[in-house]
Scaffold this active site. Structure first.
Site, PDB file in Angstrom:
ATOM      1  N   LYS A  44       0.829  -1.211   0.000  1.00 42.13           N
ATOM      2  CA  LYS A  44       0.000   0.000   0.000  1.00 42.13           C
ATOM      3  C   LYS A  44       0.864   1.262   0.000  1.00 42.13           C
ATOM      4  CE  LYS A  44      -2.710  -0.539   3.662  1.00 42.13           C
ATOM      5  NZ  LYS A  44      -3.848  -0.353   4.580  1.00 42.13           N
ATOM      6  N   LYS A  46       2.610   2.290   2.382  1.00 44.00           N
ATOM      7  CA  LYS A  46       2.469   2.938   3.685  1.00 44.00           C
ATOM      8  C   LYS A  46       3.546   2.387   4.604  1.00 44.00           C
ATOM      9  CE  LYS A  46      -2.090   4.583   4.878  1.00 44.00           C
ATOM     10  NZ  LYS A  46      -3.173   4.543   5.856  1.00 44.00           N
TER      11      LYS A  46
HETATM   12  N1  C2G Z   1     -10.594   7.077   8.791  1.00 47.19           N
HETATM   13  C1  C2G Z   1     -11.628   7.976   9.061  1.00 47.19           C
HETATM   14  N2  C2G Z   1     -11.333   9.254   9.373  1.00 47.19           N
HETATM   15  C2  C2G Z   1     -10.042   9.665   9.439  1.00 47.19           C
HETATM   16  C3  C2G Z   1      -8.992   8.758   9.186  1.00 47.19           C
HETATM   17  C4  C2G Z   1      -9.293   7.451   8.866  1.00 47.19           C
HETATM   18  O1  C2G Z   1     -12.829   7.614   9.001  1.00 47.19           O
HETATM   19  N3  C2G Z   1      -9.784  10.960   9.768  1.00 47.19           N
HETATM   20  C5  C2G Z   1     -10.963   5.693   8.442  1.00 47.19           C
HETATM   21  C6  C2G Z   1     -10.512   5.303   7.039  1.00 47.19           C
HETATM   22  O2  C2G Z   1     -11.462   5.753   6.074  1.00 47.19           O
HETATM   23  C7  C2G Z   1     -10.471   3.776   7.149  1.00 47.19           C
HETATM   24  C8  C2G Z   1     -10.051   3.551   8.607  1.00 47.19           C
HETATM   25  O3  C2G Z   1     -10.301   4.793   9.307  1.00 47.19           O
HETATM   26  O4  C2G Z   1     -11.789   3.232   6.937  1.00 47.19           O
HETATM   27  C9  C2G Z   1      -8.598   3.182   8.754  1.00 47.19           C
HETATM   28  O5  C2G Z   1      -7.807   4.201   8.142  1.00 47.19           O
HETATM   29  P1  C2G Z   1      -6.346   3.783   7.591  1.00 47.19           P
HETATM   30  O6  C2G Z   1      -5.607   3.061   8.660  1.00 47.19           O
HETATM   31  O7  C2G Z   1      -5.747   4.969   6.932  1.00 47.19           O
HETATM   32  O8  C2G Z   1      -6.774   2.695   6.489  1.00 47.19           O
HETATM   33  P2  C2G Z   1      -6.212   2.548   4.991  1.00 47.19           P
HETATM   34  O9  C2G Z   1      -4.746   2.702   4.974  1.00 47.19           O
HETATM   35  O10 C2G Z   1      -7.071   3.406   4.144  1.00 47.19           O
HETATM   36  O11 C2G Z   1      -6.469   0.973   4.732  1.00 47.19           O
HETATM   37  O12 C2G Z   1      -8.050  -2.733   2.285  1.00 47.19           O
HETATM   38  C10 C2G Z   1      -8.360  -1.460   2.809  1.00 47.19           C
HETATM   39  C11 C2G Z   1      -7.135  -0.774   3.364  1.00 47.19           C
HETATM   40  O13 C2G Z   1      -6.434  -1.629   4.255  1.00 47.19           O
HETATM   41  C12 C2G Z   1      -7.576   0.488   4.087  1.00 47.19           C
END
Ligand code: C2G
Length: 131
Positions: A44, A46
């Site tokens: 990803k 990340k």
């Molecule tokens: N999130 C949110 N508000 C934020 C930050 C994050 O609602 N201010 C939500 C994201 O939309 C996600 C969850 O929290 O649903 C986790 O965020 P991340 O850890 O950034 O997830 P991500 O890297 O987008 O991984 O297969 C899907 C991926 O693994 C998603």
């Protein structure tokens, strides 16, 4: 029992994550979180500050979370939904539409992201404030 499933890295856990997890849990009775492994985070593009084990331990301590499983690749979601008898798949709406293929297997809900907070924002502001 209505089972809910969501995915994420959940690094540097913050109130935006908690808002998401609380609303996801409120949609059912049992919330499973598939947390990205360190290897999948590389896919990803990340780089999480906390290791998978520590991010998993932190998530397991949250009252809204009932179970934590590893997210290792993009293709596991259909199997995860089937193998865990999931009724509702939930993601923040930055993923709007991206997982609609799951609608053949469960309800798909995209929740509004929490504005004003993100792991990237935390890292950036710490960098600036600590020079
Ligand atoms: N999130 C949110 N508000 C934020 C930050 C994050 O609602 N201010 C939500 C994201 O939309 C996600 C969850 O929290 O649903 C986790 O965020 P991340 O850890 O950034 O997830 P991500 O890297 O987008 O991984 O297969 C899907 C991926 O693994 C998603």
């Amino acid at each position: 029992m209505k089972k809910v499933l969501t995915y994420g890295t959940f690094d540097l856990l913050h109130w935006g994550h908690i808002n998401l997890l609380k609303r996801a849990k409120d949609l059912g009775d049992y919330l499973i979180v598939a947390i990205s492994t360190d290897e999948f985070n590389e896919i990803k593009n990340k780089k999480a500050y906390h290791s998978y084990e520590n991010r998993k331990m932190i998530l397991e301590a949250i009252r809204y979370v009932d179970e934590v499983i590893p997210e290792e690749h993009w293709e596991q979601k259909v199997d995860d939904v089937k193998n865990n008898n999931v009724d509702i798949f939930v993601m923040g709406d930055d993923w709007e539409g991206k997982f609609d293929f799951l609608k053949d297997h469960c309800e798909v809900v995209y929740l509004p992201r929490t504005a004003g907070i993100s792991t990237t924002k935390i890292k950036k502001e710490l960098l600036v404030s600590n020079g």
